[in-house]
Design a protein around this motif. Sequence first.
Motif, mmCIF file in Angstrom:
data_model
loop_
_atom_site.group_PDB
_atom_site.id
_atom_site.type_symbol
_atom_site.label_atom_id
_atom_site.label_comp_id
_atom_site.label_asym_id
_atom_site.label_seq_id
_atom_site.Cartn_x
_atom_site.Cartn_y
_atom_site.Cartn_z
ATOM 1 N N PHE A 156 0.854 -1.186 0.000
ATOM 2 C CA PHE A 156 0.000 0.000 0.000
ATOM 3 C C PHE A 156 0.888 1.233 0.000
ATOM 4 C CE2 PHE A 156 0.717 -0.567 4.547
ATOM 5 C CZ PHE A 156 0.850 0.736 5.031
ATOM 6 N N GLY A 157 0.458 2.246 -0.726
ATOM 7 C CA GLY A 157 1.232 3.481 -0.812
ATOM 8 C C GLY A 157 0.714 4.523 0.163
ATOM 9 N N MET A 167 -2.149 5.631 8.106
ATOM 10 C CA MET A 167 -3.002 5.222 9.215
ATOM 11 C C MET A 167 -4.259 4.492 8.738
ATOM 12 S SD MET A 167 -1.206 5.932 11.774
ATOM 13 C CE MET A 167 -2.392 5.507 13.043
ATOM 14 N N GLY A 168 -4.711 4.802 7.527
ATOM 15 C CA GLY A 168 -5.861 4.073 6.987
ATOM 16 C C GLY A 168 -5.537 2.602 6.811
ATOM 17 N N ALA A 169 -4.387 2.319 6.224
ATOM 18 C CA ALA A 169 -3.969 0.935 6.026
ATOM 19 C C ALA A 169 -3.650 0.269 7.359
ATOM 20 C CB ALA A 169 -2.767 0.872 5.088
ATOM 21 N N ALA A 170 -3.096 1.035 8.295
ATOM 22 C CA ALA A 170 -2.806 0.496 9.629
ATOM 23 C C ALA A 170 -4.099 0.098 10.321
ATOM 24 C CB ALA A 170 -2.051 1.527 10.456
ATOM 25 N N LYS A 171 -5.122 0.920 10.187
ATOM 26 C CA LYS A 171 -6.433 0.597 10.749
ATOM 27 C C LYS A 171 -6.982 -0.694 10.150
ATOM 28 C CE LYS A 171 -8.527 5.069 11.965
ATOM 29 N NZ LYS A 171 -9.630 6.006 11.621
ATOM 30 N N LEU A 172 -6.838 -0.820 8.831
ATOM 31 C CA LEU A 172 -7.353 -2.014 8.143
ATOM 32 C C LEU A 172 -6.630 -3.264 8.631
ATOM 33 C CD1 LEU A 172 -9.234 -3.211 6.026
ATOM 34 C CD2 LEU A 172 -7.481 -2.750 4.297
ATOM 35 N N GLN A 173 -5.323 -3.179 8.751
ATOM 36 C CA GLN A 173 -4.562 -4.320 9.248
ATOM 37 C C GLN A 173 -4.947 -4.643 10.695
ATOM 38 O OE1 GLN A 173 -0.208 -4.386 7.644
ATOM 39 N NE2 GLN A 173 -0.822 -2.229 7.644
ATOM 40 N N ASN A 174 -5.137 -3.616 11.480
ATOM 41 C CA ASN A 174 -5.502 -3.801 12.880
ATOM 42 C C ASN A 174 -6.862 -4.476 13.013
ATOM 43 O OD1 ASN A 174 -4.087 -3.152 15.323
ATOM 44 N ND2 ASN A 174 -5.818 -1.866 15.909
ATOM 45 N N ALA A 175 -7.794 -4.095 12.123
ATOM 46 C CA ALA A 175 -9.166 -4.591 12.217
ATOM 47 C C ALA A 175 -9.336 -5.992 11.632
ATOM 48 C CB ALA A 175 -10.111 -3.627 11.504
ATOM 49 N N GLY A 177 -6.410 -8.255 10.812
ATOM 50 C CA GLY A 177 -5.308 -9.174 11.052
ATOM 51 C C GLY A 177 -4.462 -9.473 9.836
ATOM 52 N N ILE A 178 -4.708 -8.774 8.726
ATOM 53 C CA ILE A 178 -3.899 -9.004 7.525
ATOM 54 C C ILE A 178 -2.569 -8.271 7.646
ATOM 55 C CG2 ILE A 178 -5.931 -9.304 6.058
ATOM 56 C CD1 ILE A 178 -5.472 -6.462 4.987
ATOM 57 N N LYS A 179 -1.620 -8.654 6.806
ATOM 58 C CA LYS A 179 -0.326 -7.992 6.754
ATOM 59 C C LYS A 179 -0.119 -7.393 5.372
ATOM 60 C CE LYS A 179 1.926 -11.066 10.111
ATOM 61 N NZ LYS A 179 3.037 -12.033 10.321
ATOM 62 N N LEU A 180 0.276 -6.118 5.347
ATOM 63 C CA LEU A 180 0.553 -5.418 4.105
ATOM 64 C C LEU A 180 1.931 -4.771 4.216
ATOM 65 C CD1 LEU A 180 -2.888 -3.567 3.756
ATOM 66 C CD2 LEU A 180 -2.197 -5.631 2.507
ATOM 67 N N THR A 181 2.545 -4.496 3.090
ATOM 68 C CA THR A 181 3.852 -3.837 3.075
ATOM 69 C C THR A 181 3.684 -2.363 2.743
ATOM 70 O OG1 THR A 181 5.025 -5.848 2.427
ATOM 71 C CG2 THR A 181 6.121 -3.757 1.973
ATOM 72 N N HIS A 182 4.212 -1.513 3.607
ATOM 73 C CA HIS A 182 4.087 -0.067 3.447
ATOM 74 C C HIS A 182 5.161 0.464 2.504
ATOM 75 C CE1 HIS A 182 4.368 4.167 5.471
ATOM 76 N NE2 HIS A 182 3.654 4.198 4.356
ATOM 77 N N VAL A 183 4.731 1.249 1.509
ATOM 78 C CA VAL A 183 5.665 1.877 0.570
ATOM 79 C C VAL A 183 5.422 3.391 0.578
ATOM 80 C CG1 VAL A 183 6.502 2.003 -1.800
ATOM 81 C CG2 VAL A 183 5.651 -0.182 -0.891
ATOM 82 N N PRO A 184 6.222 4.158 1.310
ATOM 83 C CA PRO A 184 6.066 5.618 1.287
ATOM 84 C C PRO A 184 6.458 6.175 -0.083
ATOM 85 C CG PRO A 184 7.307 4.893 3.215
ATOM 86 C CD PRO A 184 7.246 3.728 2.278
ATOM 87 N N MET A 202 -2.495 -1.040 -3.575
ATOM 88 C CA MET A 202 -3.657 -0.261 -3.128
ATOM 89 C C MET A 202 -3.202 0.965 -2.353
ATOM 90 S SD MET A 202 -4.775 -2.723 0.044
ATOM 91 C CE MET A 202 -4.089 -4.185 -0.778
ATOM 92 N N ALA A 203 -4.175 1.803 -1.998
ATOM 93 C CA ALA A 203 -3.928 2.952 -1.122
ATOM 94 C C ALA A 203 -5.259 3.478 -0.636
ATOM 95 C CB ALA A 203 -3.162 4.053 -1.852
ATOM 96 N N PHE A 204 -5.208 4.225 0.449
ATOM 97 C CA PHE A 204 -6.384 4.967 0.904
ATOM 98 C C PHE A 204 -6.281 6.366 0.308
ATOM 99 C CE2 PHE A 204 -6.865 1.508 3.775
ATOM 100 C CZ PHE A 204 -8.194 1.533 4.193
ATOM 101 N N GLY A 205 -7.224 6.718 -0.537
ATOM 102 C CA GLY A 205 -7.189 8.021 -1.195
ATOM 103 C C GLY A 205 -8.475 8.790 -1.002
#
Length: 325
Positions: A156-157, A167-175, A177-184, A202-205
Amino acid sequence: MRASKLIVAAAALVMSYSVSAAHADEFPSKPVNVILPYPTGTGPDTVMRLVGDKLKGYWGQPVTIENKPGANYWSAVDAFKKGKPDGYTLFQTENWMIALQRHLFKKLPYDPDKDFSPVSPMFQANYFLTVAAGSPWKTVSDVISAAKAEDGQLTFGSSGVGGAMHMGAAKLQNATGIKLTHVPVKETPQIFVQIANGELSMAFGTASTAGPMLRGHKVKFIAIADKARNPNFPDVPTFAEAGGPADFVHKSWLALFAPQGTPKPIIDKINSDVTRALNEPDVKAKLASIGFTAWTSTPEELAGTLAEETRLMGEIAKSQNISLD
């Protein structure tokens, strides 16, 4: 003796409030300065200038906008802290600074609770889970299933650690239990280009940040991170409707703050006039055109929202080990 002391204290309190109320009746008698940690031309700046023009008309006094971007918002905060608690110095900021930074840094050059007094909400921006237009994923459930199968390989970008997109992706992972790789990614528009090209999953836009690629049919919105659909995107389901976590909400909000100690009657007057400005039809229309929704409420309700957001952000930052120290 005790009763007389109570009477004297009560009288002093009434007198103090009466003096503050009188000052509110006279407010403003000179220009009001609003400090922003955002560059000129950004969404928050555009909205503040629009509302500022309305306030100028109501008050008969100039409303100056002082842009101080950069340095984790701290340059703007430093300028704000030099202002007096009299209503003539205000600060516009977002939930990511006022609710989240305290969880990302061990030490801050400001105290979010002692330096800021909530004045008035201004607007909210919804976030949408965004994937490539040609992606086989049609629902949040599809994304969750793919993420579990890939076990951390999906990316996720975001525009940076601790930002709204992160934080959107962090929320999704928290809710879930999935794991995603963060790409700034340094430039936010480039995130959606990379999604369209298959370089990011993907990304939260927002409607503003992802809008150009969405209108070009290069990306698509799978779901809105809110409890209800957005009238501007009626065909985009909520996370719950798309097979995601129930009541999943992720949005940015911006609000006005004053220095702690600003008299309550003055805060209430500013709140009332900002609410009036945000309810003007042309202001609402302008906000909608850039993907924002006017948000009006009382200072007390803003304080409650801030407290809840602070609690939630702390839980997510701790669970996902997000830090900027």
